[in-house]
Design an enzyme around this catalytic site. Sequence first.
Site, PDB file in Angstrom:
ATOM      1  N   SER A 198      40.584  49.858  42.349  1.00 19.41           N
ATOM      2  CA  SER A 198      41.924  49.931  42.913  1.00 19.41           C
ATOM      3  C   SER A 198      42.908  49.208  42.011  1.00 19.41           C
ATOM      4  CB  SER A 198      41.926  49.274  44.300  1.00 19.41           C
ATOM      5  OG  SER A 198      43.241  49.112  44.786  1.00 19.41           O
TER       6      SER A 198
ATOM      7  N   TYR B  14      39.671  42.308  49.729  1.00 15.33           N
ATOM      8  CA  TYR B  14      39.658  43.586  49.010  1.00 15.33           C
ATOM      9  C   TYR B  14      40.066  43.382  47.554  1.00 15.33           C
ATOM     10  CZ  TYR B  14      40.543  48.608  48.276  1.00 15.33           C
ATOM     11  OH  TYR B  14      40.532  49.911  47.818  1.00 15.33           O
TER      12      TYR B  14
END
Length: 236
Positions: free
Chosen positions: A143, A157
């Site tokens: 990401s 995350y």
Amino acid sequence: MQSIEGKIAWVTGAGTGIGRAGAVALAGAGAKLILSGRRVAQLEDVAKRIADAGGTAEIEPLDIVDSDAANAVAARIVERHGRIDILVNSAGLNRPRRRWRDITSEDWHTIVDVDLNGAFNVSHAALMEMRKQRDGLIVNVSSMASQRVGGVSGIAYTSAKTALNAMSESINFENCHMGIRACALCPGEVATEILDLRPSPPSAEDRARMVQEDDVGETILFIAQMPPHVCLNEIH
């Protein structure tokens, strides 16, 4: 670009989002797909979609947090097909409580266990086979959160995806002389189901402006079709 016709491609998180799109794109180019995830009904839907388009797909249910289960799936793939050519690690999750002010220890461990430890489990299982065959490609879906700290993605995350990038590059550092390549694919906001887990989910209008899951699926196919001498550590 190389052909991936007949290549054996294992995709985790294949029932939804980026994993689903990557599996469909790879199958459309002639790869034979093994679809893994926790929810069998969703895997069956993707397998049917691939079959209806003339492709080939098998289902191997898997919770990637279970390292023994990941090893067992890899062994069954090799037993049936003789090799693992491509691994796409797309299984991942986030939690609504993701900032320091509200995240719990359970939230942290759940996110890291799936997004980092689970990716290690599957990568390790596939890599052991790839080292034997002296060839292989691993795509770890990371990401843009790995590039900067922000409130949207949250601390667990962001930490997991940052570590995932380092893990991916370490695969290249230790195994590139065997013809093995790994790529950390780092999209920004992608309009998938995971957005529903945000504390304030984006509107349909905002989602329409984002990168779509099929865009990322086509990028996975692009990576897979690069010739073996090309290694892409990261794509943003």
